[in-house]
Design an enzyme around this catalytic site. Structure first.
Site, PDB file in Angstrom:
ATOM      1  N   ASP A   1       6.858  10.517  77.181  1.00  0.00           N
ATOM      2  CA  ASP A   1       8.311  10.654  77.087  1.00  0.00           C
ATOM      3  C   ASP A   1       8.845  11.074  78.449  1.00  0.00           C
ATOM      4  O   ASP A   1       8.425  12.093  78.996  1.00  0.00           O
ATOM      5  CB  ASP A   1       8.648  11.725  76.044  1.00  0.00           C
ATOM      6  CG  ASP A   1      10.131  11.729  75.674  1.00  0.00           C
ATOM      7  OD1 ASP A   1      10.964  11.469  76.577  1.00  0.00           O
ATOM      8  OD2 ASP A   1      10.447  12.009  74.509  1.00  0.00           O
TER       9      ASP A   1
ATOM     10  N   ASP B   1       6.814   3.526  83.011  1.00  0.00           N
ATOM     11  CA  ASP B   1       7.761   2.514  83.463  1.00  0.00           C
ATOM     12  C   ASP B   1       9.088   3.156  83.845  1.00  0.00           C
ATOM     13  O   ASP B   1      10.069   2.458  84.083  1.00  0.00           O
ATOM     14  CB  ASP B   1       7.990   1.477  82.363  1.00  0.00           C
ATOM     15  CG  ASP B   1       8.618   2.090  81.113  1.00  0.00           C
ATOM     16  OD1 ASP B   1       8.235   3.232  80.772  1.00  0.00           O
ATOM     17  OD2 ASP B   1       9.473   1.450  80.489  1.00  0.00           O
TER      18      ASP B   1
END
Length: 241
Positions: free
Chosen positions: A146, A182
Site C-alpha cells: 500500500d 508501481d
C-alpha cells in the site's frame, strides 16, 4: 519537501504501549465461499506460527531439513508465494497477510499444488519480524505494498525508517531484500531510506534490472493491473556483518 523523521515518534506503535502494534489497512472483503471458508477454518490453524514465544525457532516450524528461510510481507492473493514455494521445495517460506480474502486464495493455491513448505501468519508481519532471530532469512519480499500516497500518511509505508532496521537485522550476510512498486512516490521514498542504509547494498545495475522482473520473480494478479504504472523491481543485498 524534506522529510523530518523523528525516531522517537513512531506512528506504527501505540504511544501508551510501545510494544502494541498499530495496524492500518483492510482485514476483510467479500464473504468467502464455502470452500475458502473451510480452508480458513480447518487448514489455516495448522499453518500458523506461534508468536507468543520469546523467539521463533524456524527449524522447529519447518523441520531441520530446510536449507533456507524466506519471508513474504503482504502476499496479496498468494500467486508469487505459491510459485516460489513450488519452485524452491527446500526453502521454508513464511507469508504474512492480514487481508483474510487474500489468505483464503493462498490456501487454495497450497491445497491445489500440495505445497507443504509454507507457513501463514494472517496478521501484521511485524508480529513475526520482532520474534525472529538475527540473520535467519535469506530473502524478504515486499511486493506492491500500500503506497499510502498522502504525505501525512507517509510513515505508514512499510518500507521506511521504522522497518528497514528490521530487514537489516533479519537478513543473513548476502541475503536479499526485494521490493516492487508501481507508485513513483513510494519508490522515491523507499529508495531514499534504503540508500541511506549502511548495511544494505543496491545490486541493480541499470534500468534493465529495475524495470524488468527476473526469471525467478513471477508476475502477480495485481502486477498485471499495475503494468501501466511502470513498476520498479528493486533488489538490495545484506552486507557482511
Amino acid at each position: 519537501m524534506t522529510d523530518k523523521y523523528d525516531p522517537t515518534k513512531n506512528p506504527l506503535y501505540s504511544e501508551q504501549n510501545p510494544n502494541e502494534i498499530k495496524f492500518f489497512g483492510r482485514r476483510h472483503g467479500r464473504t468467502l465461499n464455502d470452500k475458502k471458508q473451510q480452508l480458513v477454518d480447518d487448514v489455516l490453524p495448522t499453518l500458523g506460527v506461534d508468536t507468543s514465544v520469546d523467539q521463533i525457532d524456524l527449524a522447529k516450524v519447518f523441520g531441520a531439513e530446510k536449507k533456507e528461510y524466506w519471508l513474504e510481507i503482504g502476499f496479496g492473493s498468494g500467486e508469487h508465494l505459491a510459485w516460489q514455494a513450488q519452485n524452491n521445495p527446500d526453502v521454508g517460506i513464511i507469508g504474512c497477510e492480514p487481508f483474510i480474502n487474500g489468505v483464503a486464495r493462498l490456501l487454495v493455491h497450497l491445497e491445489d499444488e500440495k505445497l507443504a513448505n509454507v507457513r501463514v501468519h494472517s496478521d501484521d508481519a511485524r508480529q513475526i519480524m520482532d520474534k525472529l532471530p538475527d540473520g535467519c532469512l535469506s530473502k524478504i519480499f515486499v511486493l506492491f505494498p500500500d503506497p499510502w500516497p498522502k504525505y501525512k500518511h507517509r510513515l505508514r509505508r512499510f518500507v521506511g525508517p521504522h522497518n528497514i532496521p528490521k530487514f537489516e537485522r533479519l537478513l543473513r550476510d548476502g541475503g536479499e531484500f526485494r521490493l516492487a512498486s508501481d507508485h513513483k512516490q513510494y519508490v522515491r521514498w523507499a529508495m531514499m531510506h534504503l540508500m541511506a542504509s549502511e548495511k544494505l547494498d543496491w545490486i541493480d545495475e541499470g534500468p534493465k534490472d529495475w524495470y524488468h522482473r527476473r526469471d525467478d520473480w513471477p508476475a502477480t494478479r495485481y502486477e498485471q493491473k499495475a503494468l501501466a504504472g511502470n513498476p520498479h523491481y528493486l533488489r538490495f543485498m545484506r552486507k557482511p556483518r
